[in-house]
Design a protein around this motif. Sequence first.
Motif, short mmCIF file in Angstrom:
data_model
loop_
_atom_site.label_atom_id
_atom_site.label_comp_id
_atom_site.label_asym_id
_atom_site.label_seq_id
_atom_site.Cartn_x
_atom_site.Cartn_y
_atom_site.Cartn_z
N ARG A 108 -5.65 6.09 -2.00
CA ARG A 108 -4.54 6.62 -1.21
C ARG A 108 -4.90 6.70 0.26
NH1 ARG A 108 -0.23 9.17 -3.52
NH2 ARG A 108 -0.02 10.51 -1.69
N ARG A 109 -6.10 7.16 0.56
CA ARG A 109 -6.52 7.25 1.96
C ARG A 109 -6.62 5.88 2.60
NH1 ARG A 109 -11.72 11.05 1.45
NH2 ARG A 109 -12.05 10.28 3.58
N LYS A 150 5.21 1.90 -1.24
CA LYS A 150 3.98 2.59 -0.82
C LYS A 150 4.27 3.66 0.22
CE LYS A 150 0.73 0.57 -3.23
NZ LYS A 150 -0.11 1.35 -4.17
N SER A 175 -3.03 4.46 3.01
CA SER A 175 -2.31 5.19 4.07
C SER A 175 -2.74 4.71 5.44
CB SER A 175 -2.56 6.70 3.94
OG SER A 175 -2.06 7.19 2.72
N ARG A 176 -4.05 4.63 5.65
CA ARG A 176 -4.56 4.22 6.96
C ARG A 176 -4.17 2.77 7.27
NH1 ARG A 176 -8.49 6.42 10.13
NH2 ARG A 176 -7.70 8.32 9.15
N ARG A 226 -0.27 2.61 7.89
CA ARG A 226 0.06 3.29 9.15
C ARG A 226 -0.35 2.44 10.34
NH1 ARG A 226 -2.56 7.69 8.38
NH2 ARG A 226 -0.83 8.94 7.54
N LEU A 231 4.63 8.25 4.00
CA LEU A 231 4.53 7.67 5.35
C LEU A 231 5.93 7.28 5.82
CD1 LEU A 231 1.46 5.31 4.72
CD2 LEU A 231 1.44 7.63 5.61
N LEU A 245 3.23 7.45 -0.52
CA LEU A 245 2.19 8.05 0.32
C LEU A 245 2.76 9.01 1.37
CD1 LEU A 245 0.09 4.79 0.87
CD2 LEU A 245 -0.45 6.66 -0.69
#
Length: 545
Positions: free
Chosen positions: A498-499, A533, A502-503, A506, A539, A537
């Motif tokens: 997930r991290r 996604k 996400s990064r 983003r 976002l 997440l």
Amino acid sequence: MKPIWIVDDDPSIRFVLEKALARENLPTRSFTHPREVLDALADVTAGDPARQGPQVLVSDIRMPGGSGLQLLEKVRELQPGLPVIIMTAYSDLDSAVSAFQRGAFEYLPKPFDLPKAVELIRRAVEESQREEVTEERQTATPEMLGQAPAMQDVFRAIGRLSQSQVTVLITGESGSGKELVARALHKHSPVADGPFVAINTAAIPKDLLESELFGHERGAFTGAQTQRRGRFEQAEGGTLFLDEIGDMPFDLQTRLLRVLSDGQFYRVGGHAAVKAHVRVIAATHQNLEQRVKEGGFREDLFHRLNVIRLRLPALRERHEDVPMLTRHFLQQSARQLGVEPKRIADSALARLEQFAFPGNVRQLENICHWLTVMAPAQVISLQDLPPEVLEAPVYQPPVRATAGAEPAAATVTSMPVAPLASVAPVAQSAPELVGGLHPAAPVSIPVPASAPAAAASWSADAVAAPVAAAHSWEQALETEAQKLLAGGQPEVWDALTRRFESRLIRTALVATHGRRMEAAQRLGIGRNTITRKIQELGLDAPDEA
């Protein structure tokens, strides 16, 4: 691109899927019942130029005129590699299990979420295209597989030796495929029409090895009731492969040296010399130079065998070949067991590429055989891999600075042309065939120069800074994983994934000023995937901080 075939008696289902796939630039062809599909496949098989076969087949499970499962069975007979997606109602989940057992790629429960359905079909398309490329490669290279530079060097060496009967010493770790190389050397040689005889000198007891190699006369020892031809006679006019030559008993080394020198030998208990018109290829996983220093191997025999040395790389030195070999062995295991070949997910392939494979290609073959039997679904996922792979640390190949290698001085001597091997003048200190007929040199990997310190800014608060090779993001990820595992963090895989996602998403959204379609294209994923996604997440918008 070949079309997606849709089979459903419900026109609304066909219409929805056709429109959704058209928006993704995926061509379709629709059918109302299984009989139409089989007739169309028959036209394709017959070579009708107006007909194009499917890339993926999506079929309902319950239709008038036949079921989707029956259609699946017949399609697998006609086109074994075609991914088939079975659509089924939730009440038909038992049938879905049956679909997996019969080789379905995946099942799609009704009512389905349209973006998820399209994403599943796209995955099947990618799998189909990957399988087509794999089959083409396997057809082009049926003997040995390998695209890594180290293996290409081996293939070139086999080609350069194809017109020679010179003695070859193959070195490499156990399980790396030395016998395959020996067979290829034989097949592409002037004695290819003769027999190829292999013997593992480490697997035969010392008391029997002499008789195995040279044969025996009747009455030579207790139990010798008849005359017996040895491996040298069996290989007459062809190739004798002496595997694990470093384990040969010392006294037998003397007899082997005499055969290589004189081109003749005596059977055990015999008095008449027997001529040997045989090409000898030897192999070992041991360091023979060290064995010579230790007194375990005759130096003169070493130089007789070490005319041309061919080093076979370990599998960890050619990790880019792992996906190709994995698919090949999965196909091979399925044929041996009489089952449908399984496919493997990209995440599982990536983990195999990070495994050190101490048992080399033989270990990968065994793993694929295990997966064919033990993996529960038709598509092998990451968690299906055996514990020896999942629990092993990620292998980090050593990086060495480029070092130029000067050819070592070699004393050229003229060797007599014996029936055993027609040899041109050769060097006594054997060259090693790695890319050419050059003396052995350390294998080196070029290290690129460091990138400039300046970097493009992806967001308002990004700071450009050079990252040293020793502190790469992969190492940072490994450090973070170790910390979480040591602290007892549950579900480490999901947390880090997930991290990471996400990064990554983003950053792509910031770079494209929030344009999701462009971000998806630059990341190499589908529009539906990035939308899903972003929702999963949280976002909803890129960070502007």
